[in-house]
Motif scaffolding. Structure first.
Motif, PDB file in Angstrom:
ATOM      1  N   ILE A  90       0.846  -1.186   0.000  1.00  0.00           N
ATOM      2  CA  ILE A  90       0.000   0.000   0.000  1.00  0.00           C
ATOM      3  C   ILE A  90       0.889   1.246   0.000  1.00  0.00           C
ATOM      4  O   ILE A  90       1.838   1.348   0.786  1.00  0.00           O
ATOM      5  CB  ILE A  90      -0.933   0.020   1.228  1.00  0.00           C
ATOM      6  CG1 ILE A  90      -1.891  -1.185   1.187  1.00  0.00           C
ATOM      7  CG2 ILE A  90      -1.716   1.316   1.291  1.00  0.00           C
ATOM      8  CD1 ILE A  90      -2.926  -1.138   0.112  1.00  0.00           C
ATOM      9  N   GLY A  91       0.577   2.180  -0.885  1.00  0.00           N
ATOM     10  CA  GLY A  91       1.348   3.410  -0.948  1.00  0.00           C
ATOM     11  C   GLY A  91       2.473   3.390  -1.963  1.00  0.00           C
ATOM     12  O   GLY A  91       3.138   4.411  -2.162  1.00  0.00           O
ATOM     13  N   GLU A  92       2.690   2.236  -2.606  1.00  0.00           N
ATOM     14  CA  GLU A  92       3.752   2.112  -3.598  1.00  0.00           C
ATOM     15  C   GLU A  92       3.146   1.970  -4.989  1.00  0.00           C
ATOM     16  O   GLU A  92       2.054   1.420  -5.151  1.00  0.00           O
ATOM     17  CB  GLU A  92       4.626   0.886  -3.296  1.00  0.00           C
ATOM     18  CG  GLU A  92       5.382   0.962  -1.980  1.00  0.00           C
ATOM     19  CD  GLU A  92       6.460   2.031  -1.990  1.00  0.00           C
ATOM     20  OE1 GLU A  92       6.999   2.312  -3.088  1.00  0.00           O
ATOM     21  OE2 GLU A  92       6.755   2.586  -0.912  1.00  0.00           O
ATOM     22  N   PRO A  93       3.860   2.454  -6.035  1.00  0.00           N
ATOM     23  CA  PRO A  93       3.349   2.278  -7.405  1.00  0.00           C
ATOM     24  C   PRO A  93       3.252   0.803  -7.780  1.00  0.00           C
ATOM     25  O   PRO A  93       3.931  -0.064  -7.208  1.00  0.00           O
ATOM     26  CB  PRO A  93       4.396   3.002  -8.273  1.00  0.00           C
ATOM     27  CG  PRO A  93       5.109   3.927  -7.348  1.00  0.00           C
ATOM     28  CD  PRO A  93       5.102   3.255  -5.998  1.00  0.00           C
ATOM     29  N   LEU A  94       2.417   0.523  -8.761  1.00  0.00           N
ATOM     30  CA  LEU A  94       2.298  -0.818  -9.299  1.00  0.00           C
ATOM     31  C   LEU A  94       3.500  -1.153 -10.179  1.00  0.00           C
ATOM     32  O   LEU A  94       4.125  -0.267 -10.767  1.00  0.00           O
ATOM     33  CB  LEU A  94       1.031  -0.933 -10.150  1.00  0.00           C
ATOM     34  CG  LEU A  94      -0.311  -0.726  -9.452  1.00  0.00           C
ATOM     35  CD1 LEU A  94      -1.400  -0.491 -10.481  1.00  0.00           C
ATOM     36  CD2 LEU A  94      -0.661  -1.912  -8.570  1.00  0.00           C
ATOM     37  N   THR A  95       3.801  -2.424 -10.288  1.00  0.00           N
ATOM     38  CA  THR A  95       4.657  -2.929 -11.350  1.00  0.00           C
ATOM     39  C   THR A  95       3.772  -3.777 -12.261  1.00  0.00           C
ATOM     40  O   THR A  95       2.601  -4.034 -11.953  1.00  0.00           O
ATOM     41  CB  THR A  95       5.829  -3.752 -10.802  1.00  0.00           C
ATOM     42  OG1 THR A  95       5.311  -4.853 -10.029  1.00  0.00           O
ATOM     43  CG2 THR A  95       6.714  -2.884  -9.902  1.00  0.00           C
ATOM     44  N   PHE A  96       4.331  -4.227 -13.381  1.00  0.00           N
ATOM     45  CA  PHE A  96       3.527  -4.972 -14.354  1.00  0.00           C
ATOM     46  C   PHE A  96       4.319  -6.188 -14.819  1.00  0.00           C
ATOM     47  O   PHE A  96       5.523  -6.111 -15.083  1.00  0.00           O
ATOM     48  CB  PHE A  96       3.169  -4.080 -15.545  1.00  0.00           C
ATOM     49  CG  PHE A  96       2.343  -2.892 -15.160  1.00  0.00           C
ATOM     50  CD1 PHE A  96       0.960  -2.938 -15.199  1.00  0.00           C
ATOM     51  CD2 PHE A  96       2.959  -1.708 -14.749  1.00  0.00           C
ATOM     52  CE1 PHE A  96       0.190  -1.842 -14.829  1.00  0.00           C
ATOM     53  CE2 PHE A  96       2.200  -0.605 -14.381  1.00  0.00           C
ATOM     54  CZ  PHE A  96       0.820  -0.670 -14.417  1.00  0.00           C
ATOM     55  N   ARG A  97       3.606  -7.318 -14.918  1.00  0.00           N
ATOM     56  CA  ARG A  97       4.226  -8.559 -15.353  1.00  0.00           C
ATOM     57  C   ARG A  97       3.499  -9.087 -16.590  1.00  0.00           C
ATOM     58  O   ARG A  97       2.276  -8.926 -16.712  1.00  0.00           O
ATOM     59  CB  ARG A  97       4.170  -9.606 -14.238  1.00  0.00           C
ATOM     60  CG  ARG A  97       4.961  -9.232 -12.992  1.00  0.00           C
ATOM     61  CD  ARG A  97       4.832 -10.304 -11.919  1.00  0.00           C
ATOM     62  NE  ARG A  97       5.550  -9.937 -10.698  1.00  0.00           N
ATOM     63  CZ  ARG A  97       5.567 -10.671  -9.596  1.00  0.00           C
ATOM     64  NH1 ARG A  97       4.906 -11.827  -9.554  1.00  0.00           N
ATOM     65  NH2 ARG A  97       6.230 -10.253  -8.531  1.00  0.00           N
ATOM     66  N   PRO A  98       4.228  -9.742 -17.495  1.00  0.00           N
ATOM     67  CA  PRO A  98       3.584 -10.282 -18.700  1.00  0.00           C
ATOM     68  C   PRO A  98       2.628 -11.411 -18.353  1.00  0.00           C
ATOM     69  O   PRO A  98       2.887 -12.215 -17.440  1.00  0.00           O
ATOM     70  CB  PRO A  98       4.770 -10.786 -19.539  1.00  0.00           C
ATOM     71  CG  PRO A  98       5.866 -11.025 -18.552  1.00  0.00           C
ATOM     72  CD  PRO A  98       5.686  -9.994 -17.465  1.00  0.00           C
ATOM     73  N   TRP A  99       1.524 -11.465 -19.079  1.00  0.00           N
ATOM     74  CA  TRP A  99       0.507 -12.514 -18.894  1.00  0.00           C
ATOM     75  C   TRP A  99       0.198 -13.141 -20.240  1.00  0.00           C
ATOM     76  O   TRP A  99       0.158 -12.447 -21.272  1.00  0.00           O
ATOM     77  CB  TRP A  99      -0.766 -11.934 -18.294  1.00  0.00           C
ATOM     78  CG  TRP A  99      -1.905 -12.923 -18.213  1.00  0.00           C
ATOM     79  CD1 TRP A  99      -2.187 -13.755 -17.174  1.00  0.00           C
ATOM     80  CD2 TRP A  99      -2.888 -13.187 -19.224  1.00  0.00           C
ATOM     81  NE1 TRP A  99      -3.293 -14.523 -17.469  1.00  0.00           N
ATOM     82  CE2 TRP A  99      -3.748 -14.200 -18.721  1.00  0.00           C
ATOM     83  CE3 TRP A  99      -3.120 -12.668 -20.493  1.00  0.00           C
ATOM     84  CZ2 TRP A  99      -4.815 -14.697 -19.447  1.00  0.00           C
ATOM     85  CZ3 TRP A  99      -4.182 -13.177 -21.238  1.00  0.00           C
ATOM     86  CH2 TRP A  99      -5.030 -14.176 -20.711  1.00  0.00           C
ATOM     87  N   SER A 100      -0.053 -14.429 -20.224  1.00  0.00           N
ATOM     88  CA  SER A 100      -0.540 -15.130 -21.420  1.00  0.00           C
ATOM     89  C   SER A 100      -1.492 -16.222 -20.949  1.00  0.00           C
ATOM     90  O   SER A 100      -1.408 -16.687 -19.792  1.00  0.00           O
ATOM     91  CB  SER A 100       0.621 -15.730 -22.222  1.00  0.00           C
ATOM     92  OG  SER A 100       1.360 -16.645 -21.425  1.00  0.00           O
ATOM     93  N   PRO A 101      -2.426 -16.632 -21.787  1.00  0.00           N
ATOM     94  CA  PRO A 101      -3.370 -17.682 -21.372  1.00  0.00           C
ATOM     95  C   PRO A 101      -2.645 -18.933 -20.893  1.00  0.00           C
ATOM     96  O   PRO A 101      -1.727 -19.429 -21.544  1.00  0.00           O
ATOM     97  CB  PRO A 101      -4.169 -17.952 -22.657  1.00  0.00           C
ATOM     98  CG  PRO A 101      -4.088 -16.675 -23.425  1.00  0.00           C
ATOM     99  CD  PRO A 101      -2.708 -16.136 -23.146  1.00  0.00           C
ATOM    100  N   GLY A 102      -3.028 -19.407 -19.737  1.00  0.00           N
ATOM    101  CA  GLY A 102      -2.444 -20.618 -19.188  1.00  0.00           C
ATOM    102  C   GLY A 102      -1.153 -20.434 -18.433  1.00  0.00           C
ATOM    103  O   GLY A 102      -0.594 -21.411 -17.918  1.00  0.00           O
ATOM    104  N   CYS A 103      -0.678 -19.179 -18.302  1.00  0.00           N
ATOM    105  CA  CYS A 103       0.584 -18.971 -17.580  1.00  0.00           C
ATOM    106  C   CYS A 103       0.381 -19.230 -16.088  1.00  0.00           C
ATOM    107  O   CYS A 103      -0.731 -19.124 -15.559  1.00  0.00           O
ATOM    108  CB  CYS A 103       1.123 -17.563 -17.818  1.00  0.00           C
ATOM    109  SG  CYS A 103       0.239 -16.241 -16.969  1.00  0.00           S
ATOM    110  N   ALA A 104       1.462 -19.563 -15.410  1.00  0.00           N
ATOM    111  CA  ALA A 104       1.390 -19.822 -13.969  1.00  0.00           C
ATOM    112  C   ALA A 104       1.020 -18.545 -13.235  1.00  0.00           C
ATOM    113  O   ALA A 104       1.515 -17.453 -13.553  1.00  0.00           O
ATOM    114  CB  ALA A 104       2.730 -20.356 -13.476  1.00  0.00           C
ATOM    115  N   MET A 105       0.144 -18.685 -12.238  1.00  0.00           N
ATOM    116  CA  MET A 105      -0.323 -17.531 -11.478  1.00  0.00           C
ATOM    117  C   MET A 105      -0.041 -17.750  -9.995  1.00  0.00           C
ATOM    118  O   MET A 105       0.014 -18.882  -9.506  1.00  0.00           O
ATOM    119  CB  MET A 105      -1.820 -17.314 -11.690  1.00  0.00           C
ATOM    120  CG  MET A 105      -2.239 -17.102 -13.138  1.00  0.00           C
ATOM    121  SD  MET A 105      -1.696 -15.506 -13.813  1.00  0.00           S
ATOM    122  CE  MET A 105      -2.922 -14.395 -13.086  1.00  0.00           C
ATOM    123  N   ALA A 106       0.140 -16.632  -9.293  1.00  0.00           N
ATOM    124  CA  ALA A 106       0.345 -16.657  -7.837  1.00  0.00           C
ATOM    125  C   ALA A 106      -0.665 -15.706  -7.211  1.00  0.00           C
ATOM    126  O   ALA A 106      -1.417 -15.020  -7.910  1.00  0.00           O
ATOM    127  CB  ALA A 106       1.770 -16.250  -7.501  1.00  0.00           C
TER     128      ALA A 106
END
Length: 292
Positions: A90-106
């Protein structure tokens, strides 16, 4: 020019209340209604994103937000680079990660799924979910400040497209100096809310049922008309009616009259006389919960 801001001490509790009313109302919309609104929204958004610069950041749907995952998959199949935002604190900017259908998620903050990779990308188009919004393109979010801090920290501006349901358009979110407006807002009703058109004439809904039209209702008249529904809604739909009363600036009635014998006729008489776009959309949503 940025509008004069009310003091943050005054605006903060108002936003907290607005956020709570909207989130409760959004949850009160049946899933089938939200799915239909999301599908209509994607139809308006898709051609815009086909012309957008990539990578394109979407979001994972949370607490009844428009579900754009079908469009994510479609664009990924068409060769677009898709990303998802990652909030770490909270209070920090977002980062961005690549996504593709079926990729591993956490699981990320608030248990929202995020790509399970350390790779980061810098999106040039950001699709930002809205809790509420106004015609000046200001966004009411969840209160964490993620998107505002993210946009402020960028060295190169991104194209930012706000995404939300039309019934949650407010007269104003009472913008503060730290608020950053969207470049465009897309709802299931419109892809055209963008800078320079917020002074356009209000939509006229009289043609919905000309034979009933006899001038616009004011807030008190709309509230009075709705009183007959208050005691006859399923409990799970009451937050939607409560939101409409909040938008009207009135309290829900403690008691109501007899339920309308013909709901279709009731709404046919009421809807053409409501000029506020957000309240009109909210009443359409309420109608859909009762008639479908």
């Amino acid at each position: 020019m940025r509008p004069a801001a009310e003091s943050w001490d005054a605006v903060k509790p108002w936003r907290k209340e607005a956020r709570a009313k909207i989130l409760a109302a959004r949850a009160a919309c049946p899933p089938t209604l939200r799915q239909g609104m999301s599908a209509a929204l994607m139809e308006r958004l898709h051609p815009l994103l086909e012309e957008a610069e990539g990578p394109i950041s979407f979001y994972w749907p949370f607490r009844g937000e428009p579900d754009l995952r079908p469009l994510m998959r479609t664009l990924a199949a068409d060769g677009f680079e898709i990303a998802l935002p990652v909030g770490t604190k909270i209070g920090e900017p977002l980062t961005f990660r690549p996504w593709s259908p079926g990729c591993a998620m956490a699981r990320g903050i608030w248990d929202i799924p995020i790509p399970a990779t350390d790779l980061e990308v810098t999106p040039q188009t950001i699709v930002a979910p809205l809790v509420g919004f106004d015609a000046a393109l200001y966004r009411l979010g969840y209160g964490g400040g993620f998107f505002d801090r993210t946009l402020a920290a960028r060295k190169r501006p991104a194209e930012v497209i706000g995404i939300g349901f039309a019934l949650f358009q407010l007269p104003s979110i009472k913008p503060q100096p730290h608020d950053i407006p969207m470049g465009r807002i897309v709802t299931e009703r419109s892809a055209g809310l963008k800078p320079g058109n917020d002074a356009a004439s209000p939509v006229c809904y009289a043609d919905e049922s000309d034979r009933y039209y006899a001038g616009d209702f004011d807030a008190a008249e709309i509230a009075e008309a709705l009183q007959a529904l208050a005691r006859h809604l399923p409990p799970e739909r009451l937050p939607l009616l409560d939101f409409i009363y909040w938008r009207l600036g009135t309290e829900p009635p403690s008691s109501g009259g007899s339920a309308p014998a013909d709901l279709e006729n009731f709404f046919a008489k009421l809807l053409p006389r409501v000029s506020d776009d957000g309240i009109h959309a909210a009443l359409q949503a309420l109608r859909a919960t009762l008639l479908t």
